[in-house]
Write an enzyme that holds these catalytic residues in place. Structure first.
Site, short mmCIF file in Angstrom:
data_model
loop_
_atom_site.label_atom_id
_atom_site.label_comp_id
_atom_site.label_asym_id
_atom_site.label_seq_id
_atom_site.Cartn_x
_atom_site.Cartn_y
_atom_site.Cartn_z
N THR A 341 0.73 -1.30 -0.07
CA THR A 341 -0.09 0.04 0.01
C THR A 341 0.73 1.43 0.01
O THR A 341 1.86 1.25 0.75
CB THR A 341 -0.96 -0.21 1.43
OG1 THR A 341 -1.73 1.32 1.13
CG2 THR A 341 -0.17 0.05 2.62
N HIS A 393 2.36 -11.43 14.37
CA HIS A 393 3.39 -11.95 15.12
C HIS A 393 3.08 -13.39 15.92
O HIS A 393 4.03 -14.02 16.12
CB HIS A 393 3.51 -11.04 16.41
CG HIS A 393 5.05 -10.88 16.93
ND1 HIS A 393 5.85 -12.03 16.64
CD2 HIS A 393 5.68 -9.93 17.86
CE1 HIS A 393 7.21 -11.64 17.30
NE2 HIS A 393 6.88 -10.61 17.95
#
Length: 422
Positions: A341, A393
């Site tokens: 993006t 994560h």
């Protein structure tokens, strides 16, 4: 009579909202012709008719939510059905013209039958769901609506005509406030505030962004990249590149190639979590976020690792045009493995991009700023860009995330390395 139904759209899409009807009741429809535009969570889809005939009625109104497989319109496949009553009309006139000669009692018997039919129709009105809904909103008694349909059915246009009749204005103002309250769930007693309902796509974007933040262990790491080498390379080859490929050499092809190279080194960023399993993807379908009036969409460049710089630039350009013209198909948006993006196009210096689920990584590009940078023992002004990598994560550790971002930085600062990516 045949039903027009909402077709199967995509595995993840089970419903949509009717954006607009392209055909109105009474219109002729050919098989394969578009009858309405359906707004889904991802794109707008034009629905076709599987039948040829006359569109007799809508079963849902614009703005209504409809499910896959639901009937939304009725098509009368007998194209001459509407003309049949007109063909019989001369016979009735002849019957009325003959009484002076022969059977005067025949017309007298026919008239009571017609009156009986009219009386029964006022007791039990036949109307389409759309017409009933509109009548409720406008406070109109369906038994008082003049009907144009030969079969005696009340249609939307009949209700509209009744609402515009001289006698109707008195009832309309009384019902208008109630209709407005029903349409707007939020009541604001301040005329300086405008209440606007979110589009279906904006609602979906909001839900998914909140869902990602609540379900993923999202973390962001940052770095900066010196784009001097990329800009110098572009300046040297931009004219010949356009002549050869009929497309401009932009930054996105460099970043796409660098991302692919980094994904090959750190494959968990090209993966997906499903329950207790990790799906490692050995293909590179790179999503490129595009801003539209309706919100952010992420069309996908398929097999980007197999494409040249020119092919990537053409793909991105074509997808961006389709996105802004609301012409993206479901196949253009599904199955991406990683997203890029570019907030820099709007002047963003630094931001934290949100994951595009079920992907576990997204790279944020930002605006290029000339800043003084230490180069050896010298201070030089260089075109610098901050990069941001958001990652899940749960499967990507900080070491891998930092290494991934450093790999992108190294390849962009030495773009000849990108040639080794194929």
């Amino acid at each position: 009579m045949a039903e027009v139904k909402v077709p199967e759209l995509a595995e993840s899409i089970s419903e949509g909202s009717i954006a607009q009807w392209l055909k109105q009741p009474g219109d002729h429809v050919e098989k394969g012709e578009y009858v309405l535009e359906l707004e889904t969570d991802k794109v707008n889809v034009e629905i076709i008719s599987d039948y040829t005939g006359t569109l007799s009625e809508h079963l849902a109104e614009e703005g209504d939510t409809v499910q896959v497989g639901q009937a939304i319109a009725i098509v009368d496949e007998n194209g001459s059905a509407a003309a049949a009553p007109k063909a019989e009309a001369p016979k009735v006139e002849e019957a009325k013209a003959e009484p002076a000669k022969a059977e005067p009692a025949a017309p007298a018997k026919a008239a009571p039958k017609a009156e009986a039919k009219e009386a029964s129709s006022t007791q039990q009105v036949i109307a389409s769901p759309a017409a009933r809904k509109l009548a409720r909103e406008k406070g109109i008694d369906l038994t008082q609506v003049p009907v144009a349909d030969p079969l005696g059915r009340v249609r939307v246009q009949d209700v509209e005509a009744a609402s515009n009749a001289p006698a109707a204005p008195a009832a309309a103002p009384k019902q208008a406030p109630a209709a407005k309250k029903a349409a707007a769930p939020v009541e604001v007693n301040d005329d300086r505030i405008e209440v606007v309902k979110m589009t279906r796509r904006r609602q979906t974007i909001a839900k998914r962004l909140v869902q990602v933040q609540s379900e993923a262990a999202m973390l962001t790491t940052f770095n900066e990249v010196d784009l001097s080498a990329v800009m110098e390379l572009r300046n040297r080859h931009k004219d010949s590149f356009v002549k050869t490929n009929d497309v401009k050499l932009g930054f996105m092809s460099f970043f796409t190639k660098a991302v692919i190279g980094a994904l090959k080194k750190y494959p968990l960023l090209n993966a997906e979590i499903q329950g207790d399993h990790i799906l490692k993807k050995n293909f590179y379908d790179i999503g490129v976020a595009v801003s539209t009036d309706e919100g952010l969409v992420v069309p996908v460049v398929r097999d980007a690792d197999r494409k040249s710089f020119a092919e990537i630039e053409k793909n991105i350009s074509d997808l961006a045009v389709k996105a802004r013209n609301n012409k993206l198909g479901l196949s253009d948006l599904s199955g991406g493995t990683f997203t890029i993006t570019n907030g820099g196009t709007f002047g963003s210096l630094l931001s934290t991009p949100i994951l595009n689920a079920p992907q576990v990584g997204i790279l944020g590009m930002h605006t290029i700023k000339t800043r003084p940078i230490a180069v050896g023992d010298q201070i030089e002004n260089r075109p610098m860009m901050y990069l941001a990598l958001s990652y899940d994560h749960r499967i990507v550790d900080g070491k891998e995330a930092v290494g991934f971002l450093v790999a992108i930085k190294d390849m962009l600062e030495d773009p000849e390395q990108l040639l080794l990516q194929g």
